[in-house]
Scaffold this motif. Structure first.
Motif, PDB file in Angstrom:
ATOM      1  N   LEU A 155       0.757  -1.275  -0.029  1.00  0.00           N
ATOM      2  CA  LEU A 155       0.055  -0.094   0.078  1.00  0.00           C
ATOM      3  C   LEU A 155       1.044   1.259  -0.132  1.00  0.00           C
ATOM      4  O   LEU A 155       1.715   1.383   0.773  1.00  0.00           O
ATOM      5  N   GLY A 156       0.453   2.300  -0.914  1.00  0.00           N
ATOM      6  CA  GLY A 156       1.261   3.278  -0.947  1.00  0.00           C
ATOM      7  C   GLY A 156       1.457   4.265   0.158  1.00  0.00           C
ATOM      8  O   GLY A 156       2.268   4.642   0.938  1.00  0.00           O
ATOM      9  N   PHE A 157       0.130   4.147   0.732  1.00  0.00           N
ATOM     10  CA  PHE A 157      -0.022   5.116   1.955  1.00  0.00           C
ATOM     11  C   PHE A 157      -1.166   4.748   2.531  1.00  0.00           C
ATOM     12  O   PHE A 157      -2.336   4.519   2.044  1.00  0.00           O
ATOM     13  N   MET A 158      -1.220   4.655   3.998  1.00  0.00           N
ATOM     14  CA  MET A 158      -2.407   4.531   4.968  1.00  0.00           C
ATOM     15  C   MET A 158      -3.128   5.562   5.348  1.00  0.00           C
ATOM     16  O   MET A 158      -2.635   6.358   6.162  1.00  0.00           O
ATOM     17  N   PRO A 159      -4.056   6.036   4.531  1.00  0.00           N
ATOM     18  CA  PRO A 159      -4.907   7.189   5.019  1.00  0.00           C
ATOM     19  C   PRO A 159      -5.650   7.157   6.174  1.00  0.00           C
ATOM     20  O   PRO A 159      -5.969   8.228   6.818  1.00  0.00           O
ATOM     21  N   ASN A 160      -6.234   6.078   6.550  1.00  0.00           N
ATOM     22  CA  ASN A 160      -7.376   6.132   7.666  1.00  0.00           C
ATOM     23  C   ASN A 160      -6.726   6.568   8.863  1.00  0.00           C
ATOM     24  O   ASN A 160      -5.588   6.423   9.095  1.00  0.00           O
ATOM     25  N   TYR A 161      -7.662   7.219   9.439  1.00  0.00           N
ATOM     26  CA  TYR A 161      -7.371   7.886  10.833  1.00  0.00           C
ATOM     27  C   TYR A 161      -6.882   6.958  11.979  1.00  0.00           C
ATOM     28  O   TYR A 161      -6.135   7.446  12.815  1.00  0.00           O
ATOM     29  N   HIS A 162      -7.004   5.685  11.768  1.00  0.00           N
ATOM     30  CA  HIS A 162      -6.749   4.660  12.843  1.00  0.00           C
ATOM     31  C   HIS A 162      -5.229   4.089  12.252  1.00  0.00           C
ATOM     32  O   HIS A 162      -4.669   3.269  13.308  1.00  0.00           O
ATOM     33  N   GLY A 163      -4.862   4.701  11.400  1.00  0.00           N
ATOM     34  CA  GLY A 163      -3.523   4.443  10.949  1.00  0.00           C
ATOM     35  C   GLY A 163      -2.543   4.847  11.659  1.00  0.00           C
ATOM     36  O   GLY A 163      -1.451   5.567  11.186  1.00  0.00           O
ATOM     37  N   TYR A 164      -2.475   4.698  13.029  1.00  0.00           N
ATOM     38  CA  TYR A 164      -1.429   5.217  13.965  1.00  0.00           C
ATOM     39  C   TYR A 164      -1.349   6.631  14.188  1.00  0.00           C
ATOM     40  O   TYR A 164      -2.199   7.206  14.551  1.00  0.00           O
ATOM     41  N   GLU A 165      -0.336   7.422  13.559  1.00  0.00           N
ATOM     42  CA  GLU A 165      -0.303   8.958  13.841  1.00  0.00           C
ATOM     43  C   GLU A 165      -0.990   9.474  12.730  1.00  0.00           C
ATOM     44  O   GLU A 165      -0.963  10.701  12.813  1.00  0.00           O
ATOM     45  N   SER A 166      -1.691   8.960  12.124  1.00  0.00           N
ATOM     46  CA  SER A 166      -2.574   9.703  11.106  1.00  0.00           C
ATOM     47  C   SER A 166      -4.062  10.265  11.476  1.00  0.00           C
ATOM     48  O   SER A 166      -5.015   9.891  11.209  1.00  0.00           O
ATOM     49  N   THR A 167      -3.815  11.128  12.251  1.00  0.00           N
ATOM     50  CA  THR A 167      -5.144  11.868  13.096  1.00  0.00           C
ATOM     51  C   THR A 167      -5.280  13.249  12.037  1.00  0.00           C
ATOM     52  O   THR A 167      -4.655  13.646  11.320  1.00  0.00           O
ATOM     53  N   THR A 168      -6.625  13.729  12.411  1.00  0.00           N
ATOM     54  CA  THR A 168      -7.079  15.134  11.833  1.00  0.00           C
ATOM     55  C   THR A 168      -5.918  15.881  12.193  1.00  0.00           C
ATOM     56  O   THR A 168      -5.738  16.704  11.460  1.00  0.00           O
ATOM     57  N   ASP A 169      -5.450  16.106  13.494  1.00  0.00           N
ATOM     58  CA  ASP A 169      -4.775  17.426  13.724  1.00  0.00           C
ATOM     59  C   ASP A 169      -3.132  17.247  13.095  1.00  0.00           C
ATOM     60  O   ASP A 169      -2.740  18.155  12.915  1.00  0.00           O
ATOM     61  N   HIS A 170      -2.869  15.970  13.007  1.00  0.00           N
ATOM     62  CA  HIS A 170      -1.413  15.747  12.508  1.00  0.00           C
ATOM     63  C   HIS A 170      -1.801  16.013  10.870  1.00  0.00           C
ATOM     64  O   HIS A 170      -0.736  16.646  10.363  1.00  0.00           O
ATOM     65  N   TYR A 171      -3.025  15.873  10.202  1.00  0.00           N
ATOM     66  CA  TYR A 171      -2.817  15.946   8.964  1.00  0.00           C
ATOM     67  C   TYR A 171      -3.008  17.371   8.316  1.00  0.00           C
ATOM     68  O   TYR A 171      -2.633  18.088   7.652  1.00  0.00           O
ATOM     69  N   LEU A 172      -3.845  18.214   9.733  1.00  0.00           N
ATOM     70  CA  LEU A 172      -3.990  19.697   9.373  1.00  0.00           C
ATOM     71  C   LEU A 172      -2.868  20.500   9.394  1.00  0.00           C
ATOM     72  O   LEU A 172      -2.810  21.606   9.198  1.00  0.00           O
ATOM     73  N   GLY A 173      -1.539  19.839   9.780  1.00  0.00           N
ATOM     74  CA  GLY A 173      -0.387  20.429   9.667  1.00  0.00           C
ATOM     75  C   GLY A 173       0.084  20.999   8.268  1.00  0.00           C
ATOM     76  O   GLY A 173       0.940  21.816   8.190  1.00  0.00           O
ATOM     77  N   GLY A 174      -0.401  20.223   7.355  1.00  0.00           N
ATOM     78  CA  GLY A 174      -0.102  20.511   5.854  1.00  0.00           C
ATOM     79  C   GLY A 174      -1.093  21.901   5.430  1.00  0.00           C
ATOM     80  O   GLY A 174      -0.952  22.396   4.126  1.00  0.00           O
ATOM     81  N   TRP A 175      -2.001  22.246   6.232  1.00  0.00           N
ATOM     82  CA  TRP A 175      -2.925  23.396   5.846  1.00  0.00           C
ATOM     83  C   TRP A 175      -2.534  24.631   7.014  1.00  0.00           C
ATOM     84  O   TRP A 175      -1.386  24.689   7.356  1.00  0.00           O
ATOM     85  N   ASP A 176      -3.411  25.538   7.135  1.00  0.00           N
ATOM     86  CA  ASP A 176      -3.075  26.557   7.902  1.00  0.00           C
ATOM     87  C   ASP A 176      -4.335  26.992   8.855  1.00  0.00           C
ATOM     88  O   ASP A 176      -5.102  27.864   8.587  1.00  0.00           O
ATOM     89  N   PRO A 177      -4.732  26.043   9.480  1.00  0.00           N
ATOM     90  CA  PRO A 177      -5.809  25.971  10.469  1.00  0.00           C
ATOM     91  C   PRO A 177      -5.869  27.118  11.535  1.00  0.00           C
ATOM     92  O   PRO A 177      -5.087  27.121  12.290  1.00  0.00           O
ATOM     93  N   GLU A 178      -7.031  27.409  11.759  1.00  0.00           N
ATOM     94  CA  GLU A 178      -7.405  28.338  12.948  1.00  0.00           C
ATOM     95  C   GLU A 178      -8.618  27.632  13.545  1.00  0.00           C
ATOM     96  O   GLU A 178      -9.751  27.857  13.200  1.00  0.00           O
TER      97      GLU A 178
END
Length: 445
Positions: A201-224
């Motif tokens: 599998l190229g990448f496990m996107p599911n949120y239960h994929g260990y460190e793949s949480t919403t807040d960690h993903y949002l590091g690629g955006w600029d969330p307020e």
């Protein structure tokens, strides 16, 4: 490998453990720094590290402190959770700690608003320490709440993208993805199916994929996360809908939620040698700086590459930033030796050599701007990716809240519903979750 690895579930547990903590400590007097730090005294320092190498690193740090402050003895107690800290501070007395470190940055809002920890602003100002010039921007943000700086950073964690260079070469891919669109393309190209599952599998996107949480993903955006009035901003800031939609599209593009979840059940433990990135089951992995050493120790049989996580497509020019968190240190408001306690906190968190030596010992990211640039840092060349992410002023974190990380749990729960197709209207889901967050915060005040 560091003790300050956390998951959403752990953060939620710590948040729950501190519910009584806030009410128990509200009203504590934070102006108790009347002791003479130049006289013979003994202070107690509680920390959460437990691995032998980490405990030794703490002992070495304290020994270095004692060389500069021979009059201040330090009783060190390790393997302390926020729950244990909570109980001790509620009880008070001579057995309570003077200095405390915690792995749960999500609880800074509780520590500060409940006055459980001393406001360090006056002490920093007295000693001529400017936090904005001393600490990386994101670390500076997650150590204060509502004008109160009751903690300071004590090493950090930066999240990036690990990738299997051998698999990349075999697929003819010459560089890691820089945007989420590129991530989707590369992940699909690297994915090999096998029957109704995957060979790779190229990448496990599911949120239960260990460190793949919403807040960690949002590091690629600029969330307020919150507006100027402290209200949840997730339904108004387009970054949240964009991330949730992008992640869902990636899930669907790689085979769908059910197929991915079935494959995920074949993964080994996150902290063991059978981690799916180590075994080659997953080619790319979102993770913290500690993963490099763990992966190499498992002798994976391929060359490991490290890069920043991809960013939102419309923020391609910000590539290089990431999500930051880390360990925090503070002084208990119940302490009668706050000046002596401050000397230890100041040494551990602002003395460049102390920070560098500690970072070298436990392979975490240094938590001051000077330490990040120190020639005394010892690290694998790939580790520099994480140093650069930490130093990047565009890197983000999750802001403290009066009720800890409860708002992150609410957002993560929405993410679970969206990725599995239970919540199809992202906008409506965000509006409902924002109302839930605001109600919980109002109840906590």
């Amino acid at each position: 490998m560091s003790g300050n690895r956390r998951k959403t579930a752990a953060a939620l547990a710590a948040t729950a453990a501190l519910t009584l903590f806030a009410s128990a400590c509200t009203g504590q007097n934070n102006s108790g720094a009347t002791d003479d730090a130049s006289k013979e005294t003994t202070i107690t320092f509680w920390h959460g590290w437990s691995a032998p190498s980490e405990v030794k690193a703490i002992q070495d740090t304290v020994a270095a402190f004692r060389e500069k402050h021979p009059n201040i003895r330090v009783d060190v107690v390790g393997n302390m959770t926020d729950d244990k800290i909570n109980q001790a501070l509620r009880a008070g007395g001579s057995k309570a700690p003077d200095v405390v470190s915690s792995f749960t940055t999500n609880n800074v809002g509780k520590f500060c608003s409940s006055k459980a920890f001393v406001d360090l602003n006056a002490l920093l100002k007295r000693d001529g320490i400017d936090p904005e010039k001393t600490f990386p921007k994101a670390m500076n943000e997650y150590t204060q709440f509502d004008g109160v700086r009751c903690t300071v950073p004590l090493l950090g964690d930066a999240y990036g993208l690990y990738y299997n260079k051998d698999a990349f070469e075999a697929a003819g891919i010459t560089a890691p993805p820089r945007t989420w669109s590129e991530l989707a393309t590369v992940a699909k190209k690297l994915t090999k199916t096998k029957g109704d599952s995957y060979e790779q599998l190229g990448f496990m996107p599911n949120y239960h994929g260990y460190e793949s949480t919403t807040d960690h993903y949002l590091g690629g955006w600029d969330p307020e996360y919150f507006d100027a009035d402290g209200k949840s901003n997730i339904a108004k800031d387009p970054a949240f809908a964009a991330m949730l939609t992008t992640q869902k599209k990636l899930v669907d593009g790689l085979g769908g939620y059910e197929k991915l979840e079935k494959y995920r059940t074949s993964f080994g433990d996150e902290w063991g040698a059978k981690h799916p990135f180590h075994t080659g089951q997953v080619v790319m992995q979102l993770d913290g700086e500690w993963r490099l050493g763990m992966a190499e120790e498992s002798k994976p049989g391929f060359e490991i590459g490290v890069a920043p996580m991809p960013v939102a497509d419309d923020q391609a020019d910000t590539y290089g930033k990431g999500y930051l968190t880390g360990t925090i240190a503070g002084i208990a408001a119940t302490s009668k030796k706050q000046n002596a306690a401050w000397e230890l906190v100041k040494f551990m968190t602002t003395d460049t050599d102390a920070v560098v030596n500690f970072a070298n010992a436990i392979h975490n990211v240094p938590s001051t701007l000077d330490a990040l640039k120190s020639p005394k840092l010892k690290y694998d060349p790939r580790f520099k990716t994480f140093l650069d992410i930490a130093a990047d002023p565009r890197s983000t974190t999750t802001p403290p809240s009066v009720n800890g990380g409860a708002y992150l749990v609410s957002l993560q729960n929405l993410g679970f519903d969206i990725e599995k197709g239970k919540q199809k209207d992202v906008k409506a889901g965000l509006e409902k979750t924002a109302a839930e967050i605001d109600a919980a915060i109002a109840q906590a005040k």
